[in-house]
Write a protein that holds these residues in place. Sequence first.
Motif, PDB file in Angstrom:
ATOM      1  N   THR B   8       0.779  -1.214   0.074  1.00 52.99           N
ATOM      2  CA  THR B   8       0.102   0.048   0.000  1.00 52.99           C
ATOM      3  C   THR B   8       0.912   1.181  -0.057  1.00 52.99           C
ATOM      4  N   MET B   9       0.127   2.319  -0.524  1.00 56.17           N
ATOM      5  CA  MET B   9       1.208   3.464  -0.388  1.00 56.17           C
ATOM      6  C   MET B   9       0.114   4.532   0.186  1.00 56.17           C
ATOM      7  N   SER B  10       0.704   5.165   1.098  1.00 57.41           N
ATOM      8  CA  SER B  10       0.040   6.207   1.792  1.00 57.41           C
ATOM      9  C   SER B  10       0.287   7.788   1.219  1.00 57.41           C
ATOM     10  N   CYS B  11      -0.955   8.515   0.732  1.00 56.22           N
ATOM     11  CA  CYS B  11      -0.616   9.889   0.527  1.00 56.22           C
ATOM     12  C   CYS B  11      -1.488  10.775   1.372  1.00 56.22           C
ATOM     13  N   ALA B  12      -0.850  11.946   1.567  1.00 55.51           N
ATOM     14  CA  ALA B  12      -1.183  13.013   2.205  1.00 55.51           C
ATOM     15  C   ALA B  12      -2.620  13.653   1.598  1.00 55.51           C
ATOM     16  N   GLN B  35      -5.555  11.928   4.684  1.00 53.62           N
ATOM     17  CA  GLN B  35      -4.749  11.198   4.290  1.00 53.62           C
ATOM     18  C   GLN B  35      -5.198   9.903   3.869  1.00 53.62           C
ATOM     19  N   SER B  36      -4.878   9.119   2.796  1.00 54.56           N
ATOM     20  CA  SER B  36      -5.539   8.017   2.217  1.00 54.56           C
ATOM     21  C   SER B  36      -4.254   7.027   1.949  1.00 54.56           C
ATOM     22  N   CYS B  37      -5.050   5.986   1.808  1.00 53.83           N
ATOM     23  CA  CYS B  37      -3.991   4.935   1.385  1.00 53.83           C
ATOM     24  C   CYS B  37      -4.508   3.977   0.031  1.00 53.83           C
ATOM     25  N   LEU B  38      -3.615   3.922  -0.696  1.00 50.44           N
ATOM     26  CA  LEU B  38      -4.016   3.358  -1.819  1.00 50.44           C
ATOM     27  C   LEU B  38      -3.202   1.662  -2.059  1.00 50.44           C
ATOM     28  N   CYS B  39      -3.887   0.863  -2.685  1.00 49.79           N
ATOM     29  CA  CYS B  39      -3.211  -0.610  -2.850  1.00 49.79           C
ATOM     30  C   CYS B  39      -2.481  -0.380  -3.932  1.00 49.79           C
ATOM     31  N   THR B  40      -0.874  -0.666  -3.984  1.00 50.87           N
ATOM     32  CA  THR B  40      -0.141  -0.569  -5.166  1.00 50.87           C
ATOM     33  C   THR B  40       0.480  -2.117  -5.672  1.00 50.87           C
ATOM     34  N   TYR B  80      -9.275   1.072   3.997  1.00 48.83           N
ATOM     35  CA  TYR B  80      -8.612   1.064   3.142  1.00 48.83           C
ATOM     36  C   TYR B  80      -8.937   0.999   1.422  1.00 48.83           C
ATOM     37  N   HIS B  81     -10.289   0.807   1.458  1.00 49.18           N
ATOM     38  CA  HIS B  81     -11.032   0.832   0.052  1.00 49.18           C
ATOM     39  C   HIS B  81     -12.389   1.436   0.035  1.00 49.18           C
TER      40      HIS B  81
END
Lengths: 99, 171
Positions: B8-12, B35-40, B80-81
Motif C-alpha cells: 500500500t501507499m499512503s498519500c497525504a 490522508q489516504s492509502c492506496l493499494c499498489t 483502505y477501500h
Amino acid sequence: MLSSFSSLSQSCLFPHISYRPQSLPHKMSTQTRIPCRAEHLGSLLRPKQLLSARSAFEENKIKAAELKPIEDAAVDEIVKLQLDCGFRAISDGEYRYLQ
Amino acid sequence: MSLILRGTMSCACPPCHQELKLWNSFIEKGHKPGQSCLCTSKISHTGTSSILPQFEYLKTKIPKERWGEIKVTLITPSWYHLRYIDGKAFPKDIYADDEAYFADVAKAYRVELDLLYAGGVRNVQFDDPNLACECSASLKSYMQPLTCVRFLFREDVGWLEDFNIQHKDSR
C-alpha cells in the motif's frame, strides 16, 4: 467524548458479563471481558504544542526524533488525565497519528 | 492506528476527486479528503507491528495490574477501500475482485492481531468512522458496511476468550 454501546446489557459495574456484538458473525466467547461499558473513543483532542509539532513534521521542518519527545510528553499528560478521571480503558488518544 | 501494510501507499492528499466516491460531506463543503492509502501491489503484513511500541510505551505509564485494560485502536479494514471508486482502491490487475482483496487485508489484520496478543495487548478497538455514514441516506448508499470486517471474523477464525475486540464508530 464518551460513548456507550447500545448492544450492551450490563454496566461497567459487572465487567464479567459479556458484550456480544450483534452485527459481526463470529465465535467470540460469551464470557468476553471488557474493561467497561462506556468509554471514550479513539482520538482525543490534541494539545496545541503537539498539533504544531505534527504540522512541522508533516512539512519536513522537524525530524521524527524531534517529534517523538513532544508526542511522549503529550501522551504522558493524557494518560495521567484518564487515570485521574477514573477511566478504565486507557489509550494514548491516538496522539501519534494525524488527527 | 492505521496498519502499515506491505503493498500500500499512503498519500497525504489523494490525487484528485476522481479517485474518490462523491462523498457529499467532502464535495459540498469544499473539504479536501485527508490522508489516504492506496493499494499498489499484493497486500500483506510486514511481519512487524508498528502499533506494539505504542502499547509498550503506555505500559511504562500505567500500573502493571491494569496493562490488560490498555486500549489499542486500529483503523477499520474497510478504511483502505471504502472511499474509492471501483478500480482505484485496488487495481484490477492486482486483485480481480473484492473477495480476493478482502481476503488479503483480513489476513494482514489477523497477523497484526496475533502480534498484538503475543505482545500482551488484550483490548483492541476497530475505529470505524464510516459507520457514521449510516446516519445519512445519501452516504449510506455508498456503504458496504462491515463487508471486509466480516472477512476478518469468519466462522473458521477462532479467537481467544481473554482478547477483547470491539468495532465502534469513532464519531
